[in-house]
Design a protein around this motif. Sequence first.
Motif, PDB file in Angstrom:
ATOM      1  N   LEU A   1       8.934  20.795  11.268  1.00 41.02           N
ATOM      2  CA  LEU A   1       8.412  20.039  10.134  1.00 41.02           C
ATOM      3  C   LEU A   1       7.006  19.602  10.508  1.00 41.02           C
ATOM      4  O   LEU A   1       6.791  18.968  11.536  1.00 41.02           O
ATOM      5  N   HIS A   2       6.030  19.948   9.692  1.00 42.38           N
ATOM      6  CA  HIS A   2       4.636  19.618   9.958  1.00 42.38           C
ATOM      7  C   HIS A   2       4.190  18.548   8.967  1.00 42.38           C
ATOM      8  O   HIS A   2       4.323  18.727   7.760  1.00 42.38           O
ATOM      9  N   LEU A   3       3.687  17.432   9.499  1.00 44.07           N
ATOM     10  CA  LEU A   3       3.286  16.283   8.687  1.00 44.07           C
ATOM     11  C   LEU A   3       1.785  16.089   8.781  1.00 44.07           C
ATOM     12  O   LEU A   3       1.227  16.028   9.878  1.00 44.07           O
ATOM     13  N   LEU A   4       1.141  15.961   7.626  1.00 40.34           N
ATOM     14  CA  LEU A   4      -0.304  15.777   7.570  1.00 40.34           C
ATOM     15  C   LEU A   4      -0.637  14.696   6.557  1.00 40.34           C
ATOM     16  O   LEU A   4      -0.139  14.719   5.431  1.00 40.34           O
ATOM     17  N   GLY A   5      -1.495  13.772   6.951  1.00 40.01           N
ATOM     18  CA  GLY A   5      -1.913  12.699   6.063  1.00 40.01           C
ATOM     19  C   GLY A   5      -3.306  12.938   5.509  1.00 40.01           C
ATOM     20  O   GLY A   5      -3.960  13.933   5.811  1.00 40.01           O
ATOM     21  N   ARG A   6      -3.758  11.996   4.709  1.00 40.06           N
ATOM     22  CA  ARG A   6      -5.087  12.089   4.103  1.00 40.06           C
ATOM     23  C   ARG A   6      -6.182  12.211   5.165  1.00 40.06           C
ATOM     24  O   ARG A   6      -7.130  12.970   4.993  1.00 40.06           O
ATOM     25  N   ALA A   7      -6.052  11.478   6.269  1.00 42.85           N
ATOM     26  CA  ALA A   7      -7.069  11.536   7.318  1.00 42.85           C
ATOM     27  C   ALA A   7      -7.109  12.907   7.983  1.00 42.85           C
ATOM     28  O   ALA A   7      -8.155  13.333   8.463  1.00 42.85           O
ATOM     29  N   ASP A   8      -5.981  13.621   8.014  1.00 42.23           N
ATOM     30  CA  ASP A   8      -5.952  14.973   8.567  1.00 42.23           C
ATOM     31  C   ASP A   8      -6.560  15.988   7.615  1.00 42.23           C
ATOM     32  O   ASP A   8      -7.163  16.968   8.047  1.00 42.23           O
TER      33      ASP A   8
ATOM     34  N   LEU B   1       0.845  -1.194   0.000  1.00 39.83           N
ATOM     35  CA  LEU B   1       0.000   0.000   0.000  1.00 39.83           C
ATOM     36  C   LEU B   1       0.878   1.240   0.000  1.00 39.83           C
ATOM     37  O   LEU B   1       1.859   1.313   0.729  1.00 39.83           O
ATOM     38  N   THR B   2       0.513   2.221  -0.810  1.00 40.86           N
ATOM     39  CA  THR B   2       1.272   3.461  -0.870  1.00 40.86           C
ATOM     40  C   THR B   2       0.565   4.514  -0.033  1.00 40.86           C
ATOM     41  O   THR B   2      -0.626   4.762  -0.189  1.00 40.86           O
ATOM     42  N   GLY B   3       1.319   5.112   0.862  1.00 43.60           N
ATOM     43  CA  GLY B   3       0.786   6.182   1.699  1.00 43.60           C
ATOM     44  C   GLY B   3       1.471   7.492   1.367  1.00 43.60           C
ATOM     45  O   GLY B   3       2.648   7.528   1.019  1.00 43.60           O
TER      46      GLY B   3
ATOM     47  N   GLY C   1      -8.551  15.307   4.693  1.00 37.31           N
ATOM     48  CA  GLY C   1      -9.796  15.002   3.991  1.00 37.31           C
ATOM     49  C   GLY C   1      -9.634  15.077   2.484  1.00 37.31           C
ATOM     50  O   GLY C   1     -10.614  15.191   1.749  1.00 37.31           O
ATOM     51  N   ALA C   2      -8.390  15.037   2.015  1.00 35.30           N
ATOM     52  CA  ALA C   2      -8.095  15.118   0.580  1.00 35.30           C
ATOM     53  C   ALA C   2      -6.725  14.498   0.344  1.00 35.30           C
ATOM     54  O   ALA C   2      -5.976  14.241   1.284  1.00 35.30           O
ATOM     55  N   SER C   3      -6.401  14.307  -0.904  1.00 38.86           N
ATOM     56  CA  SER C   3      -5.101  13.751  -1.274  1.00 38.86           C
ATOM     57  C   SER C   3      -3.995  14.749  -0.933  1.00 38.86           C
ATOM     58  O   SER C   3      -4.067  15.920  -1.328  1.00 38.86           O
ATOM     59  N   PRO C   4      -2.959  14.315  -0.201  1.00 40.08           N
ATOM     60  CA  PRO C   4      -1.841  15.222   0.090  1.00 40.08           C
ATOM     61  C   PRO C   4      -1.199  15.814  -1.161  1.00 40.08           C
ATOM     62  O   PRO C   4      -0.743  16.956  -1.131  1.00 40.08           O
ATOM     63  N   THR C   5      -1.180  15.083  -2.262  1.00 44.42           N
ATOM     64  CA  THR C   5      -0.618  15.610  -3.507  1.00 44.42           C
ATOM     65  C   THR C   5      -1.429  16.804  -3.998  1.00 44.42           C
ATOM     66  O   THR C   5      -0.869  17.844  -4.376  1.00 44.42           O
TER      67      THR C   5
END
Length: 141
Positions: free
Chosen positions: A117-124, A104-106, A126-130
């Motif tokens: 450094l601030h890290l945010l994922g899709r769950a944070d 799986l690609t995260g 609500g959209a694709s990080p890209t």
Amino acid sequence: MHPPSSPARQWRVPPALPAVKLAGALGLVALGLLLAAGDPVQLALAVAAAVGLAGWAVRDLVAPVRLAVDASGITVVRGYAGRRHLPWDAVEAVTVDRRTRFGLTGETLEIDAGETLHLLGRADLGASPTEVAEEVRAARP
């Protein structure tokens, strides 16, 4: 002369996520009550896990907006529910880190502000990080 101000844009935790976490917390307590059968250690572990999950859900309810962008800079969640505003000149880079684990690609949005450094994922977000990274870069004056 200042550039025209761009409208603010924000990304938040999907509304269903805290509800799922709270339901999971209730499920853990119910499972603990069902399976503990007089074993206080198992019940205590189930309740402790449920409290942790509920605390995580409360954070989503208290601070649902994880990232906001406007003409003055970026505002990110800091700590449990605090906020930190990063002016554009403090933002060194906005990138997306992609990692593959177990097939799986995260993706993680990385906002490099020099010392932080601030890290945010899709769950944070609500959209694709890209997609968010592209919008953040486009919002930079």
